[in-house]
Design an enzyme around this catalytic site. Structure first.
Site, PDB file in Angstrom:
ATOM      1  N   SER A 106      68.809  29.267  24.091  1.00 21.07           N
ATOM      2  CA  SER A 106      68.484  30.573  23.527  1.00 21.07           C
ATOM      3  C   SER A 106      69.735  31.449  23.457  1.00 21.07           C
ATOM      4  O   SER A 106      70.708  31.086  22.817  1.00 21.07           O
ATOM      5  CB  SER A 106      67.369  31.211  24.351  1.00 21.07           C
ATOM      6  N   ASP A 250      69.596  35.114  17.489  1.00 20.76           N
ATOM      7  CA  ASP A 250      70.233  34.344  18.559  1.00 20.76           C
ATOM      8  C   ASP A 250      70.321  32.878  18.123  1.00 20.76           C
ATOM      9  O   ASP A 250      69.849  32.526  17.037  1.00 20.76           O
ATOM     10  CB  ASP A 250      69.476  34.543  19.880  1.00 20.76           C
ATOM     11  N   ASP A 252      68.778  30.120  18.660  1.00 18.98           N
ATOM     12  CA  ASP A 252      67.588  29.332  18.314  1.00 18.98           C
ATOM     13  C   ASP A 252      66.607  30.110  17.433  1.00 18.98           C
ATOM     14  O   ASP A 252      65.521  29.622  17.134  1.00 18.98           O
ATOM     15  CB  ASP A 252      66.896  28.797  19.561  1.00 18.98           C
ATOM     16  N   ASP A 254      64.666  32.845  17.635  1.00 17.52           N
ATOM     17  CA  ASP A 254      63.386  33.454  18.004  1.00 17.52           C
ATOM     18  C   ASP A 254      63.548  34.939  18.333  1.00 17.52           C
ATOM     19  O   ASP A 254      62.557  35.638  18.542  1.00 17.52           O
ATOM     20  CB  ASP A 254      62.696  32.695  19.149  1.00 17.52           C
TER      21      ASP A 254
END
Length: 463
Positions: A106, A250, A252, A254
């Protein structure tokens, strides 16, 4: 403390010694524990797991280890390659798979990676399931498949496009309406998979895209957490390009943050507020965010005639509360939008489309939109944990100190004052205590945080 085992998965730094870092052995062990649990949980003879990863440097190595481990357990793998967390989440049910693993740390810096674990609905595991996987990993009691029963690997690199199609088909998203807005948007993809997905989505919506750090090399050009102190380049470029706004995600994808047309932060906390404002204006309903999120969501929800509730921090806790309250939108104040019509997971693609719909319908600039919302200011600080610090006793002492106020112990200690609040909690992903405060001005929020930090240090004998 660079290997963090939690109910949501395992996160650690690459290199070093086994069980202290996310080494190849640890990656294999936890992949085997997840696969073993999935066999027990599903009761099926033949299983399929969807795997996807962000672009961080260790991603391919960890992916090869995890995929091979699942194959060794006799589990078939659908490998999405470079992907996003929400893309893997929607792929699991579309593929009728039994689970999923996202290989991403993340917002953590490049030396980190992680295994995020999903169930058959493409949602994060609950506490009991996560705890069982940790037990299996600790016991290392795995039963691998015989040679004739090994799993297979299928590669499918179409899912970012499928995800975009899913977003375009949402009932409250109209690409023709957005196209008429003739928006120009700068995108900072932090050289990960957001640099693939977000520009593709914007182009499908007829938006002019200016790319910044959108080459998915895994060489993050700045700290990948989308906070103001890391985002000077895009703030400057939005103004230079005379863009309508900027988008930051970010690694990833999300978490979603916007930069206003004047080069100022829209505020990660207000990503959810704006998206909820649009959705609630079209569909009456309730909202949920976590205890560390802004009061502005409550204010906007009540303005539209809905009710708001707060959940413990953590996506799985927010999702559980959203289902219980039949919330039509929710998420977390870190820019995480959860829109159940799409799926129960934080999704920057969905958030981007909803925000563009809102801007298409509102006359004015993004800066003017931000000024129209209740104005709260947050301070987000932290104290590094040390081995001799009894964090639970410390939090209990702070609870007792403020017991005459409105105090919640659902997740750490949250103290609600008339004009502001403070939330103290142990992080699930880093060895720190987070101190979040919110007030009517930045100086008040910072002063409250500093005061509480001083009181914590005094209680801990660190003053």
């Amino acid at each position: 403390m660079t290997l963090i085992k939690s109910i949501s998965g395992i996160r650690g730094t690459i290199g070093g010694t086994t069980s202290d870092n996310l080494t190849p052995i640890d990656a294999v062990k936890f992949a085997a524990a997840y696969g073993t649990w999935l066999k027990q949980y599903s009761g099926k003879d033949k299983l399929t797991v969807v795997i996807g990863r962000d672009a961080r440097l260790s991603g391919e190595m960890i992916q090869n280890l995890v995929v091979s481990t699942l194959v060794g357990l006799g589990i078939d793998v659908t490998d999405l390659g470079l992907s996003t967390t929400p893309t893997v989440e929607i792929a699991v049910p579309l593929e009728k798979a039994d689970g999923g693993i996202i290989l991403t740390a993340s917002h953590n810096p490049k030396q980190w990676n992680a295994l995020k674990l999903l169930n058959e609905r493409g949602e994060f595991l609950d506490a009991e399931q996560g705890a069982r996987i940790l037990e299996l990993a600790e016991a290392e009691d795995f039963d691998f498949a015989a040679v004739d029963d090994l799993g297979t690997v299928t590669h499918n690199d179409a899912y970012i496009d499928i995800h975009i199609d899913e977003v375009l088909n949402l009932s409250l998203v109209d690409k023709e309406v957005i196209k008429k807005g003739k928006f120009k948007v700068v995108v900072d993809g932090v050289n990960s998979t957001g640099g693939i997905a977000i520009p593709k989505l914007l182009e499908a919506l007829g938006v002019e895209v200016v790319k910044l750090y959108c080459d998915p090399t895994g060489h993050f050009p700045h700290n990948p957490e989308p906070l103001k102190e890391h985002l000077g380049d895009i703030c400057e470029l939005v103004v230079t390009e005379n863009a309508d706004f900027g988008i930051v995600v970010d690694p990833d994808v999300d978490r979603l943050a916007f930069i206003s047309n004047d080069g100022e932060m829209f505020g990660e906390e207000y990503t959810l507020v704006a998206c909820a404002d649009y959705v609630l204006g079209k569909t009456k309903g309730n909202t949920v965010s976590n205890l560390s999120s802004t009061r502005a969501l409550r204010d906007v929800t009540e303005k539209h005639g809905g009710s708001y509730e707060a959940a413990a921090v953590g996506e799985v806790n927010v999702v559980t509360k959203m289902k219980a309250k039949n919330a039509i939108i929710g998420g977390e104040g870190n820019g995480g939008i959860i829109y159940p019509e799409s799926h129960y997971g934080r999704d920057a693609l969905v958030g981007t489309a909803l925000f563009l719909m809102l801007m298409s319908e509102r006359a004015g600039t993004v800066a003017e939109l931000r000024a129209s919302y209740p104005s709260y200011f947050m301070s987000k600080k932290k104290i590094q944990l040390t081995p001799e610090l009894d964090v639970d006793a410390l939090l209990a002492a702070m609870h007792d100190k403020y017991k005459d106020h409105e105090v919640s112990t659902v997740d750490g200690v949250k103290i609600d004052f008339a004009e502001n609040w403070v939330h103290l909690r142990k992080s699930n992903t880093e060895p720190i205590i987070r101190i979040y405060t919110e007030a009517k001005s930045q100086s008040e929020a910072d002063a409250l945080a500093d005061r509480i930090i001083g009181e914590i240090k005094e209680v801990a004998g660190l003053a």
